[in-house]
Design an enzyme around this catalytic site. Structure first.
Site, PDB file in Angstrom:
ATOM      1  N   ALA A   1       0.830  -1.194   0.000  1.00  0.00           N
ATOM      2  CA  ALA A   1       0.000   0.000   0.000  1.00  0.00           C
ATOM      3  C   ALA A   1       0.865   1.245   0.000  1.00  0.00           C
ATOM      4  CB  ALA A   1      -0.931   0.010   1.213  1.00  0.00           C
TER       5      ALA A   1
ATOM      6  N   LYS B   1      -5.241   6.044   0.152  1.00  0.00           N
ATOM      7  CA  LYS B   1      -4.469   4.834   0.401  1.00  0.00           C
ATOM      8  C   LYS B   1      -4.677   3.880  -0.769  1.00  0.00           C
ATOM      9  CE  LYS B   1      -3.829   1.096   3.802  1.00  0.00           C
ATOM     10  NZ  LYS B   1      -4.268   0.555   5.111  1.00  0.00           N
TER      11      LYS B   1
ATOM     12  N   ASP C   1      -3.083  -4.298  15.703  1.00  0.00           N
ATOM     13  CA  ASP C   1      -1.811  -3.726  15.250  1.00  0.00           C
ATOM     14  C   ASP C   1      -1.580  -2.364  15.917  1.00  0.00           C
ATOM     15  OD1 ASP C   1       0.578  -3.789  13.905  1.00  0.00           O
ATOM     16  OD2 ASP C   1      -0.219  -2.968  12.038  1.00  0.00           O
TER      17      ASP C   1
END
EC number: 2.7.11.1
Length: 1442
Positions: A25, A42, A139
């Protein structure tokens, strides 16, 4: 699969600098062109195939988007839009421009714990919100905790990057290994079930680092770090924590707990004293303690340089290993190179996959001696990977660094092959310019052209051929690229190869040409292309099969038609002597046999075993094929090699039905006769149906008799005496002598209908349930539907008659007595070849005349289902033919000139009103026939005869001509009716069997279906079709329509037990129809919804149409019900506020009786019926179903205990679903909608009751309100109390009004929109501009019909537009309404406001579901039940136990 916006993102956004990148990405700054607002785009690279390891899988992308769409919180990043192109999915996200939190804090000179907790509170707030939605981030780390704007006094934290986030389903165990080693929880390392607790561990690590500047578990290697995490190996070293408070350490200690169940939750964290001090001492302790800024600054700097230092160190070691390679042992060299090459190769491949040209350039610049031609562990050099990724700059860099252009992988493929496989046209041009070899074969013998064809890249195939690639190269299986395209079905590739002149007849190792391959796999477009380019249609494989053999064997009908159309040899024999017909007959595929016979194949060719196709079909017992072969002239006496006929083979295999057929066909004369019977003759269909509708006393019977009279007979015909109005209810008193606006005939239809206006009136306030329309009932005997008239028609009177000067008809006269209406839906509009006459009396005032006509036309319109696909303008292909006849012109002294016709002054306005309402649904004759029904010789009757004769001729000319078999069946029907005895019902299968057994064994089922339809059209039989009655033939329509229903529903029948409540025993029914088999009769009546059998009460039968009592309580008593909840809906027609077609409420009562009988196995449910309502009691909940507002609405009211809201929701929803199902099946052309009743007024027993319409909800939603104002009561009522009794569990899972997905719009609603928006608008305000406004400009060119000659039956562009637009998840009813208003089409927007549902339960908790509307409006019982089933706080009783 979720579909994202397909438009080019560059059309809407200007893309700027890169903000960051990851493995798959890249995030770039962008600006929205329309608003000037800045966002972050993105770009996520999609995985092209499931087996590929490059890019992100579709499932992972959709999961991330789904979660981002669901979340809205100040401390969590926000998703704006999602786009998609061929390679990427682009997320337009909120621009978080303040940088990382840790970088911001590292710039500070000092930081107290109190200040640190302020930032930590924001992190906890965001995580608390995520966890409340059962979303785990998985995350959480410093890099993913950003600041929205660092230049404000109190920066706001934003949690970003939801690539690993998951929605936790506590019912399903979830395990995975992912995340950053320093921050992952022990359960991730140990591959144990994961949940929200993993995020809490990460928060503990982040807090540890924030306070100390040290990472608690970081080791020298990744393995050491993970081992530390698994062992929870950390401590609070004095060097780092000397100024840290005890509360802060306790906070960390409670989070870094190995057992997830013992770890603090997000709620516990927010309440911890360090975050939320309990007293002043704790607050002061926190303020006095400080973050170790010295260490923290070092940590921030170390993090920035860590990756660069590692890379430099590894590159230096790699360079040293290359320099000293010659001095090392072989084993040592291999080991070292394996390890170090693995690292460098991984870095190179990652850079190539990420299109990171500067990164690769920097890396290769640091590795001056690195050989870029060496392959990875899979044997693939970097140049080939770059060619597969299609980045030309990357290829240029690698070639500059020494990559050979002709390098190959271990399979022998080169860069051209890799680029071709992935469809990169520009890359191929670059490689060709740089002299990359073109036709290199890999180890399997494939060239780049083979792989391009196999993956369907037509543009690549064309390019390679233009470069000079040989299209006829064969691989090791001797297959060409054309074989590959034919196998995989890529038409564009096959066409490209054919156009460059490839050899289309090359055979592979199995002897198959591309044509054989495509034929076997069913690709008729490729077969067509190959045939046009000279393919040999009769080329055979090793078994002697040609393409036609293979297509027949695989039942590829379209391919068969294509091959036959191009002249394939239909009688080609394979190595066993079988023709395609042999194959089809053995497999039993009748349609293919028909196609081959129509292509003039030889029916009697024998194979090597002496068997003809007929032998194979008979041996396998395939009766339909045997019958057809015999019909086409196959030799039934042909012998096999061992001397057996087809009949012998059938007997040997015990196929008696086939053997019997063949035995009857031994004599050619018999077979010739049977064949002749099936051929069309010159005779036209002799008769069609004439159906007459009208209220009692309108003159239907008199009109029929007059039409039957010839000229001579009309002179002697005596007019039927007109009875005194004081002695007969058939002819009511003159309107002038009674109430001026009251019609007895309309009273027959619905009590109180005298006040019904032809124009739509407000339904805001209605009379009370015990007043108004029900006041007309003083006693049951006073109800006009109970009156007796010996002259009136009973049910449906059917007669075959010759109408003088017109022709033969089957005349169906439908009684005007409402008691019979519940059976009309099966007979009134089931034949488009009928003529429908609506008769009304001029004795009534004009308003009543119009109401009567509208009532019957609405009935006919409602019976006609929606046709799919919807035609242009919503037109019907075969609208019913309707003629309007006004009678009693003589009595009302309508003026008529001498020798002329009656001149009614209201005919123009009446016809105009009728055309406006029904012009698109019914074919109404342009003339209103005004006449004296008894004057058979008048000019008016003659004009009507001429018109009927003209319509009859048009209809008959469009009908199929008669066959001798049809005529034979007509002559046989009387004997069959006599043999059938008490019941004249027969299944279509039995009809087919009887005809084949007794009249013609060669008649197929399709033949007999057509004949049955023709008999239905003539009125000889009636085909009964519905969801509950399928393919049932009524051999004698008079038996059921006149005799049975006329006796059963007639008010003249002897009184039976419980007659006042419409409740009978089986014995009562038997006495009413003594000549019928009552058991079989009740089955058909039950299926027709005329009665409901109550098996739980022995043999009782409910027939609501016969109910006479109206004395039961029709509202709840005015009692103190403080603990009761109330609610209800009213189901009404959408387009015109007219009474429901009579009989529908009887069917509703029947279905509710049946539903209650199913629910009340234990005797806990009860139902009470009366003329216009019913009452249901069901364990703590009560329900009323009422016919209100003069028949214009069906009202459902529910009340129950405050603690039983769910039961009330279920009961209301179930009953509404039952009613809507009855509506949808009985009246498929009637669009209905639910209005909601004021729960407060129902609770207070206040009348009239406020009725909330859909537009009220839409208006409130537009104003961001969640309640509606009751203007009568002067208070507001919440949406939830109105729609679902205030039940939060149901309401929280629902969509409301504007938020309901547009795919829930019914077909009837879409057809209405087609009528409004399909026709071109002079100002351009039609569907074309709507398509542009909805962001679908391609639909305009695709469906534009301006240049076509006829628009009669083209598909509706609006319907196609809505189908496309509603495939997107964001397409809601509210958006469609706003777009229509922007377009200036307030008519369409207002219609949607009237027709749209208000309340819909969403099955999918995440938002969208697979939308499919099965009812006209409302929610389904299943949806609410599914919501109830997910509630884990109570064990709710299922509906059948309520």
């Amino acid at each position: 699969m979720t579909v994202f916006r397909q438009e080019n993102v560059d059309d809407y956004y200007d893309t700027g600098e890169e903000l960051g990148s990851g493995q798959f990405a890249v995030v770039k700054k962008c600006r929205e062109k329309s608003t000037g607002l800045q966002y972050a785009a993105k770009f996520i690279k999609k995985r092209r195939t499931k087996s590929s390891r490059r890019g992100v899988s579709r499932e992972d992308i959709e999961r991330e988007v789904s979660i981002l769409k669901e979340i809205r919180h100040p401390n969590v990043i926000t998703l704006h839009e999602v786009y998609e192109n061929k390679t990427d999915v682009i997320l337009i996200l909120e621009l978080v421009a303040g940088g990382e939190l840790f970088d911001f804090l590292a710039e500070k000179e000092s930081l107290t714990e109190e200040e640190a907790t302020e930032f930590l509170k924001q992190i906890l707030s965001g995580v608390y919100y995520l966890h409340s939605l059962q979303i785990a981030h998985f995350d959480l780390k410093p890099e993913n905790i950003m600041l929205l704007d660092r230049n404000v006094p109190k920066p706001r934290i934003k949690i970003i990057d939801f690539g690993l986030a998951h929605k936790i389903d506590f019912g399903n165990e979830f395990k995975n290994i992912f995340g950053t080693p320093e921050f992952v929880a022990p359960e991730i390392v140990n591959y144990e079930p994961l949940g929200l607790e993993a995020d809490m561990w990460s928060i503990g690590v982040i807090t540890y680092i924030l306070l100390s500047g040290a990472s608690p578990f970081l080791g020298d290697t990744k393995q050491e770090t993970l081992a530390n995490v698994s062992a929870v190996n950390y401590d609070f070293e004095e060097e780092f924590f000397r100024n840290t408070s005890t509360l802060a350490k306790d906070f960390i200690r409670r989070l870094l707990v190995k057992d997830p169940k013992k770890r603090m939750t997000i709620q516990d964290s927010l309440q911890h004293p360090w975050i939320k001090p309990k007293d002043t001492q704790q607050a002061l302790s926190r303020k006095a303690s400080a973050v170790n800024m010295e260490k923290f600054k070092k940590f921030a700097a170390r993090k920035k340089w860590k990756q660069s230092v590692r890379l430099i160190s590894l590159c230096q070691r790699l360079s040293r290993s290359f320099l000293s390679r010659s001095n090392m042992s072989v084993a040592r060299s291999d080991d070292t190179l394996d390890e170090e090459d693995s690292f460098v190769m991984k870095a190179i491949i990652h850079a190539i996959n990420d299109d990171n040209v500067p990164g690769l350039q920097h890396l290769l610049g640091s590795l001056s001696s690195y050989d870029v031609n060496q392959p990875n562990k899979h044997g693939t050099p970097p140049l080939l990977i770059a060619a597969g990724c299609g980045n030309i700059q990357m290829l240029q860099l690698l070639i500059k660094r020494g990559s050979r252009i002709d390098v190959q992988d271990k399979g022998g493929s080169n860069a051209i092959y890799w680029a071709s496989r992935h469809g990169h046209v520009d890359t191929l041009k670059f490689l060709n310019e740089n002299k990359c070899p073109l036709d290199v074969k890999d180890k399997s013998g494939e060239t780049a052209l083979h792989v391009a064809a196999r993956y369907g890249h037509a543009d690549v195939v064309q390019l390679l051929c233009s470069f000079g690639s040989n299209p006829d190269f064969q691989d090791k299986e001797e297959e060409t690229p054309l074989h590959c395209a034919a196998w995989h079905g890529y038409y564009s590739v096959a066409k490209a190869l054919c156009e460059v002149g490839c050899n289309v007849n090359i055979k592979n190792r199995e002897g198959e040409t591309p044509l054989l391959t495509a034929s076997a796999r069913g690709y008729h477009d490729i077969v067509e292309c190959l045939a046009e380019h000279g393919a040999d249609l009769n080329a055979s494989d090793k078994d002697g099969h040609i393409a036609l053999h293979l297509a027949v064997r695989r039942c590829q009908m379209e391919v068969i038609k294509t091959l036959l159309g191009h002249g394939s040899f239909v009688d080609f024999q394979d190595r066993h002597g079988n023709t395609p017909l042999h194959v089809a007959c053995k497999d039993g595929s009748a349609p293919i046999v028909v196609a081959l016979c129509e292509a003039s194949c030889n029916l009697d060719i024998s194979n090597k075993y002496g068997r003809t196709p007929l032998h194979l079909a008979a041996n396998n017992g395939i009766l339909d094929v045997v019958r057809y072969l015999c019909l086409m002239g196959a030799n039934v006496e042909a012998l096999t090699s061992d001397g057996k006929t087809a009949e012998d083979l059938a007997k040997a295999e015990q196929h008696e039905h086939v053997a019997g057929l063949l035995a009857r066909l031994r004599k050619d004369t018999h077979r010739g006769l049977f064949i002749q019977q099936l051929r069309p003759t010159q005779n036209l269909q002799p008769r069609i149906k004439l159906k007459l509708f009208g209220h009692s006393g309108s003159g239907k019977s008199t009109l029929v008799e007059s039409l039957k009279c010839g000229l001579l007979r009309s002179f002697f015909r005596r007019r039927r005496p007109r009875l005194s109005s004081t002695n007969s209810t058939r002819f009511p008193p003159s309107p002038l002598a009674a109430k001026p606006t009251v019609s007895v005939s309309i009273n027959n239809l619905y009590p109180g209908c005298e006040n019904v206006s032809v124009r739509s009136r407000s339904m805001m306030f209605e009379p009370g349930l015990t007043k108004g329309m029900l006041e007309v009932f003083v006693a049951p005997s006073h109800h006009l539907h109970c009156s007796t008239d010996d002259q009136s028609t009973k049910a449906i009177d059917i007669q075959n008659a010759y109408l003088n000067g017109v022709g033969d008809f089957s005349v169906w006269e439908f009684s005007g007595n409402p008691v019979y209406f519940c059976c009309y839906d099966y007979f009134a509009a089931n034949d488009p070849t009928s003529i429908h006459i609506i008769v009304f009396s001029l004795e009534e005032p004009y308003e009543i005349q119009l109401n009567q006509v509208i009532f019957w036309l609405s009935f006919l319109k409602s019976l006609v289902p929606v046709e799919e696909p919807i035609a242009f303008g919503g037109k019907l292909k075969n609208p019913l033919r309707v003629v309007l006849v006004a009678t009693h012109a003589d009595i009302m002294n309508i003026p008529r000139p001498a020798g002329g016709e009656f001149g009614y002054d209201k005919d123009t306005s009446l016809l105009k009103e009728i055309r406006n309402r029904f012009g698109n649904d019914l074919h109404v004759s342009n003339k209103l026939f005004v006449l004296d029904a008894g004057a058979s010789g008048s000019k008016d009757i003659k004009v009507l005869r001429n018109h009927l004769q003209e319509i009859r001729s048009q209809i008959v000319s469009g009908c199929s001509p008669m066959t001798h078999l049809c005529e034979k069946i007509i002559s046989t029907l009387p004997s069959w009716r006599k043999l059938n005895g008490p019941n004249q019902l027969m299944s279509l299968q039995q009809f087919v069997y009887d005809v084949q057994d007794q009249l013609n064994p060669l008649a197929s089922e399709d033949d007999l279906r057509r004949i049955a339809q023709q008999l239905h059209s003539t009125g000889e039989i009636n085909i009964m079709q519905s969801e509950t009655v399928q393919d049932v033939l009524l051999l004698d329509p008079r038996w059921l329509c006149t005799n049975v229903l006329g006796k059963l529903l007639s008010v003249e029948t002897p009184r039976a037990l419980h007659h006042y409540r419409g409740r009978y025993t089986m014995e009562d029914i038997q006495r009413l129809v003594p000549d019928s088999d009552v058991e079989e009769l009740l089955q058909i009546l039950d299926a027709m919804d005329i009665c409901a059998r109550d098996l739980s009460s022995g043999t009782m039968v409910d027939i609501p149409a016969l109910i006479k009592t109206d004395s039961l309580q029709r509202s709840w008593a005015d009692e103190e019900d403080e603990v009761m909840v109330y609610g209800g809906v009213r189901i009404v027609p959408v387009e015109h506020l007219t009474p429901f077609p009579c009989g529908i409420f009887h069917k509703v009562q029947v279905n509710l009786c049946r539903w209650i009988h199913q629910q009340s196995a234990e005797g806990d449910a009860d139902i009470r019926l009366w003329v216009s309502g019913c009452r249901i009691a069901n364990r703590g909940a009560e329900l009323l179903v009422l016919l209100v507002n003069h028949g214009q609405g069906i009202e459902v009211q529910v009340r129950g205990l405050e603690t039983e809201k769910i039961k009330c929701c279920l009961l209301l929803d179930s009953v509404c679903s039952t009613i809507e199902t009855v509506m949808a099946t009985t009246l498929p052309g009637l669009l209905t909608v639910k209005h909601y009743l004021s729960p407060q007024q129902l609770r207070e027993h206040h009348e009239p009751v406020m009725v909330y319409q859909p537009r009220d909800f839409f208006r409130a939603q537009t104003l961001k309100e969640s309640s509606l104002t009751n203007t009568m009561g002067g208070y507001k009522e919440s949406f939830s109390s109105i729609t679902c009794f205030g039940c939060h569990d149901v309401y929280s899972q629902a969509s409301l009004g504007m938020d309901i997905h547009a795919s829930d719009l019914s077909l009837l609603t879409r057809r209405k929109l087609s009528r409004l928006l399909d026709p071109p608008d002079p100002m351009g305000k039609d569907w074309c501009l709507l398509a542009m406004n909805l962001g679908l400009p391609d639909m305009v060119a695709k469906h534009n019909v301006n240049n076509r000659a006829s628009r009669d039956f083209l598909p509706s562009p609006v319907h196609a537009l809505l189908q496309e637009w509603t495939s997107y998840p964001e397409s809601t009813v509210g958006i469609l309404i706003s777009k229509l208003r922007e377009l200036g089409r307030r008519d369409a927007a207002d219609f949607l406001l009237k027709a749209s549902s208000v309340f819909k339960i969403n099955l999918d908790g995440n938002g969208q579901e697979a939308y499919a509307s099965s009812c006209n409006s409302g929610t389904s019982y299943n949806s609410i039940s599914s919501v109830v089933s997910r509630r884990d706080s109570h064990a709710w009783t299922p509906l059948y136990d309520l």
